[in-house]
Design a protein around this motif. Sequence first.
Motif, PDB file in Angstrom:
ATOM      1  N   PRO A 182       2.155 -18.368   9.027  1.00  0.00           N
ATOM      2  CA  PRO A 182       2.759 -17.158   8.485  1.00  0.00           C
ATOM      3  C   PRO A 182       2.700 -16.018   9.489  1.00  0.00           C
ATOM      4  O   PRO A 182       1.757 -15.904  10.257  1.00  0.00           O
ATOM      5  CB  PRO A 182       1.900 -16.846   7.244  1.00  0.00           C
ATOM      6  N   ILE A 183       3.718 -15.189   9.453  1.00  0.00           N
ATOM      7  CA  ILE A 183       3.772 -14.037  10.334  1.00  0.00           C
ATOM      8  C   ILE A 183       3.145 -12.846   9.633  1.00  0.00           C
ATOM      9  O   ILE A 183       3.630 -12.406   8.585  1.00  0.00           O
ATOM     10  CB  ILE A 183       5.231 -13.718  10.716  1.00  0.00           C
ATOM     11  N   GLU A 184       2.067 -12.313  10.157  1.00  0.00           N
ATOM     12  CA  GLU A 184       1.370 -11.201   9.520  1.00  0.00           C
ATOM     13  C   GLU A 184       2.049  -9.884   9.878  1.00  0.00           C
ATOM     14  O   GLU A 184       2.363  -9.626  11.025  1.00  0.00           O
ATOM     15  CB  GLU A 184      -0.089 -11.164   9.979  1.00  0.00           C
ATOM     16  N   ARG A 185       2.254  -9.062   8.856  1.00  0.00           N
ATOM     17  CA  ARG A 185       2.854  -7.752   9.079  1.00  0.00           C
ATOM     18  C   ARG A 185       2.133  -6.728   8.223  1.00  0.00           C
ATOM     19  O   ARG A 185       1.610  -7.043   7.165  1.00  0.00           O
ATOM     20  CB  ARG A 185       4.354  -7.754   8.717  1.00  0.00           C
ATOM     21  N   GLU A 186       2.130  -5.526   8.719  1.00  0.00           N
ATOM     22  CA  GLU A 186       1.523  -4.449   7.936  1.00  0.00           C
ATOM     23  C   GLU A 186       2.456  -4.102   6.782  1.00  0.00           C
ATOM     24  O   GLU A 186       3.627  -3.787   6.987  1.00  0.00           O
ATOM     25  CB  GLU A 186       1.295  -3.218   8.822  1.00  0.00           C
ATOM     26  N   VAL A 187       1.948  -4.187   5.570  1.00  0.00           N
ATOM     27  CA  VAL A 187       2.752  -3.889   4.391  1.00  0.00           C
ATOM     28  C   VAL A 187       2.092  -2.772   3.598  1.00  0.00           C
ATOM     29  O   VAL A 187       0.935  -2.900   3.207  1.00  0.00           O
ATOM     30  CB  VAL A 187       2.884  -5.140   3.480  1.00  0.00           C
ATOM     31  N   PRO A 188       2.788  -1.667   3.356  1.00  0.00           N
ATOM     32  CA  PRO A 188       2.178  -0.574   2.607  1.00  0.00           C
ATOM     33  C   PRO A 188       1.898  -0.975   1.165  1.00  0.00           C
ATOM     34  O   PRO A 188       2.710  -1.629   0.521  1.00  0.00           O
ATOM     35  CB  PRO A 188       3.258   0.530   2.661  1.00  0.00           C
ATOM     36  N   ILE A 189       0.713  -0.637   0.684  1.00  0.00           N
ATOM     37  CA  ILE A 189       0.332  -0.942  -0.696  1.00  0.00           C
ATOM     38  C   ILE A 189       0.643   0.276  -1.555  1.00  0.00           C
ATOM     39  O   ILE A 189       0.081   1.351  -1.363  1.00  0.00           O
ATOM     40  CB  ILE A 189      -1.162  -1.297  -0.778  1.00  0.00           C
ATOM     41  N   THR A 190       1.554   0.115  -2.518  1.00  0.00           N
ATOM     42  CA  THR A 190       1.977   1.228  -3.353  1.00  0.00           C
ATOM     43  C   THR A 190       1.154   1.268  -4.630  1.00  0.00           C
ATOM     44  O   THR A 190       0.469   0.314  -4.991  1.00  0.00           O
ATOM     45  CB  THR A 190       3.460   1.077  -3.713  1.00  0.00           C
ATOM     46  N   GLU A 191       1.255   2.389  -5.301  1.00  0.00           N
ATOM     47  CA  GLU A 191       0.540   2.550  -6.564  1.00  0.00           C
ATOM     48  C   GLU A 191       1.130   1.620  -7.613  1.00  0.00           C
ATOM     49  O   GLU A 191       2.357   1.533  -7.761  1.00  0.00           O
ATOM     50  CB  GLU A 191       0.665   4.004  -7.034  1.00  0.00           C
ATOM     51  N   PRO A 192       0.302   0.897  -8.355  1.00  0.00           N
ATOM     52  CA  PRO A 192       0.841   0.007  -9.399  1.00  0.00           C
ATOM     53  C   PRO A 192       1.506   0.808 -10.503  1.00  0.00           C
ATOM     54  O   PRO A 192       1.185   1.985 -10.725  1.00  0.00           O
ATOM     55  CB  PRO A 192      -0.399  -0.727  -9.904  1.00  0.00           C
ATOM     56  N   THR A 193       2.424   0.187 -11.182  1.00  0.00           N
ATOM     57  CA  THR A 193       3.108   0.853 -12.294  1.00  0.00           C
ATOM     58  C   THR A 193       2.211   0.932 -13.519  1.00  0.00           C
ATOM     59  O   THR A 193       2.182   1.947 -14.215  1.00  0.00           O
ATOM     60  CB  THR A 193       4.401   0.090 -12.650  1.00  0.00           C
ATOM     61  N   HIS A 194       1.488  -0.148 -13.778  1.00  0.00           N
ATOM     62  CA  HIS A 194       0.570  -0.222 -14.917  1.00  0.00           C
ATOM     63  C   HIS A 194      -0.419  -1.345 -14.655  1.00  0.00           C
ATOM     64  O   HIS A 194      -0.384  -1.974 -13.578  1.00  0.00           O
ATOM     65  CB  HIS A 194       1.324  -0.417 -16.231  1.00  0.00           C
ATOM     66  N   LEU A 195      -1.286  -1.651 -15.614  1.00  0.00           N
ATOM     67  CA  LEU A 195      -2.316  -2.671 -15.400  1.00  0.00           C
ATOM     68  C   LEU A 195      -1.717  -4.068 -15.226  1.00  0.00           C
ATOM     69  O   LEU A 195      -2.229  -4.878 -14.454  1.00  0.00           O
ATOM     70  CB  LEU A 195      -3.305  -2.675 -16.566  1.00  0.00           C
ATOM     71  N   LEU A 196      -0.649  -4.368 -15.954  1.00  0.00           N
ATOM     72  CA  LEU A 196      -0.007  -5.673 -15.799  1.00  0.00           C
ATOM     73  C   LEU A 196       0.550  -5.820 -14.389  1.00  0.00           C
ATOM     74  O   LEU A 196       0.441  -6.892 -13.773  1.00  0.00           O
ATOM     75  CB  LEU A 196       1.107  -5.841 -16.838  1.00  0.00           C
ATOM     76  N   ASP A 197       1.121  -4.764 -13.873  1.00  0.00           N
ATOM     77  CA  ASP A 197       1.632  -4.781 -12.504  1.00  0.00           C
ATOM     78  C   ASP A 197       0.489  -4.936 -11.503  1.00  0.00           C
ATOM     79  O   ASP A 197       0.608  -5.657 -10.505  1.00  0.00           O
ATOM     80  CB  ASP A 197       2.403  -3.486 -12.224  1.00  0.00           C
ATOM     81  N   LEU A 198      -0.639  -4.295 -11.767  1.00  0.00           N
ATOM     82  CA  LEU A 198      -1.802  -4.411 -10.894  1.00  0.00           C
ATOM     83  C   LEU A 198      -2.328  -5.846 -10.887  1.00  0.00           C
ATOM     84  O   LEU A 198      -2.705  -6.377  -9.831  1.00  0.00           O
ATOM     85  CB  LEU A 198      -2.900  -3.448 -11.351  1.00  0.00           C
ATOM     86  N   MET A 199      -2.363  -6.493 -12.041  1.00  0.00           N
ATOM     87  CA  MET A 199      -2.811  -7.881 -12.101  1.00  0.00           C
ATOM     88  C   MET A 199      -1.869  -8.782 -11.315  1.00  0.00           C
ATOM     89  O   MET A 199      -2.311  -9.665 -10.564  1.00  0.00           O
ATOM     90  CB  MET A 199      -2.897  -8.359 -13.548  1.00  0.00           C
ATOM     91  N   ARG A 200      -0.580  -8.566 -11.444  1.00  0.00           N
ATOM     92  CA  ARG A 200       0.392  -9.374 -10.697  1.00  0.00           C
ATOM     93  C   ARG A 200       0.237  -9.189  -9.198  1.00  0.00           C
ATOM     94  O   ARG A 200       0.245 -10.157  -8.431  1.00  0.00           O
ATOM     95  CB  ARG A 200       1.810  -9.004 -11.129  1.00  0.00           C
ATOM     96  N   THR A 201       0.081  -7.951  -8.764  1.00  0.00           N
ATOM     97  CA  THR A 201      -0.080  -7.672  -7.336  1.00  0.00           C
ATOM     98  C   THR A 201      -1.359  -8.299  -6.802  1.00  0.00           C
ATOM     99  O   THR A 201      -1.393  -8.810  -5.678  1.00  0.00           O
ATOM    100  CB  THR A 201      -0.101  -6.157  -7.088  1.00  0.00           C
ATOM    101  N   THR A 202      -2.411  -8.284  -7.602  1.00  0.00           N
ATOM    102  CA  THR A 202      -3.674  -8.885  -7.182  1.00  0.00           C
ATOM    103  C   THR A 202      -3.541 -10.396  -7.028  1.00  0.00           C
ATOM    104  O   THR A 202      -4.088 -10.995  -6.105  1.00  0.00           O
ATOM    105  CB  THR A 202      -4.785  -8.556  -8.195  1.00  0.00           C
ATOM    106  N   LEU A 203      -2.798 -11.022  -7.939  1.00  0.00           N
ATOM    107  CA  LEU A 203      -2.573 -12.456  -7.850  1.00  0.00           C
ATOM    108  C   LEU A 203      -1.735 -12.839  -6.639  1.00  0.00           C
ATOM    109  O   LEU A 203      -2.036 -13.795  -5.929  1.00  0.00           O
ATOM    110  CB  LEU A 203      -1.871 -12.958  -9.120  1.00  0.00           C
ATOM    111  N   LEU A 204      -0.691 -12.068  -6.384  1.00  0.00           N
ATOM    112  CA  LEU A 204       0.264 -12.429  -5.347  1.00  0.00           C
ATOM    113  C   LEU A 204       0.010 -11.760  -4.012  1.00  0.00           C
ATOM    114  O   LEU A 204       0.424 -12.262  -2.970  1.00  0.00           O
ATOM    115  CB  LEU A 204       1.689 -12.075  -5.806  1.00  0.00           C
TER     116      LEU A 204
END
Length: 474
Positions: free
Chosen positions: A248-270
């Motif tokens: 995989p090619i590593e790149r710097e990706v900005p981490i944005t504020e989650p929309t809600h807790l469900l979105d935070l859980m999804r981002t944590t998983l992926l």
Amino acid sequence: MEHIVSIDELHSRKVVRSKACEGSSSRNRPAITREERFRNFMDEGDQERKVEALGGRPPAKIQKVIFLLRDHKHFVKYFEPRVASIGPIHHGKPKYQLGEKYKLRLAYEFVQGCGKSINLLYEVEKKIKQLREFFEEEVIEKYDDEALAWILFVDGCAILQYILCATNDQFKELNIKTDSVAFAHQDLFLLENQVPYRLLKLLMSLSGKEEELRKSIESFIRNVTYQQTEPQQNVDEGESSHDSQPEPIEREVPITEPTHLLDLMRTTLLGPTPLRSSKVVPSFGKTRGIWPCRNTRQEDPDWQSYRNVQELKAAGIHLKRGKESCLRSINDSTGPKFMNLIAYEMCLDFENDFGISSYISFLDSLIDEVNDVKDMRKVQVLYNLLGSDQEVADLFNEIGTDLVPNTEAYKDVKFKIQSYYNNNCMTYMAQFFHDHFSSPWTILAFLGVLLGLALTALQTWSAIFPHSFDKAKN
């Protein structure tokens, strides 16, 4: 006796009066002309283009489950709260009155613990215009600003206190029963039970213990997603299961504020979302790598002739648990959790790579019957806490129905599996060993036959050539 009017009743009266005024005024409003309707249509299109030009779509708004899933036979089981309503969508329903008592108790403990007064509510009311923007209009249209601010204030404080108690095992001190805690845990991650994460950040910043609350949320989410270590921000260098596996090619990706807790859980998983133009392969528990684009003329990996783990096993393809896996423990919360993540990815205003849908679709392609689950459980790919392997098979066959996965996800894995499966010589050999040597007893029996044949051959040789046998002995 003086009649005391509750806040909710007062707000409902305001809403009724405002609706009545709107209804009377709408009858006197002149009909819109075709020119005005066309002009409004063009203005809305121009506005959409301006938003996209400024950096793409805004975050998906908090909304009801999409109509495509509302006729699901287990809609109530997967999408409606069990104990407590959170946010405006299910607020005020009689079935959640007990949960409302728990929420008020938690919110009270939060305010007391912060040493704050009514100023917390005032601050939420100051931001209510911005907070409204996080909701679809249809789910908040019946609430005026004051009513919505009160709902968000109570629910936001209750959520933060619940998470703090969960990470510090403090529910007994509040006399909250274990079963209520478990059901409320599930309710926190329903699509229709969300509040803006911006609200939680606001309350944390005013609490006087922001760092403690932030860490409690991180710990809570890691526990929910079965990650016991800090989330990694770079792709790990792990052992490849195949020499031709691309790096995989590593790149710097900005981490944005989650929309809600469900979105935070999804981002944590992926992991954080990669650049829009990149090809994505979800890697649960890690930052998603940016994979180089494959030859578009390559055989379509979405077509597969194998149906499940049993057929792969017969072809000589065996399972092995990866070093990091977030979906191991299958329990009562697995269905609602992933169905709501899938529903979130299906929201029309949520631009995403369908990482969860792709993962569940891939698992569903491997799990068809009870023996598939049994084999996955044996190698510790899955931990079955539901009770029977059949229940797990039924679960994935149910939640894996009618999904639209990302065609790039798991493309390389699917292609390699199918290529190996198509190798007839290897398949026949594997099938032979699978059919005839699937247990230690068949192997022992086979060795016994070989030994018998060897002794018979030796006896025959000694009978035909006795002198040669005697010389060999001497």
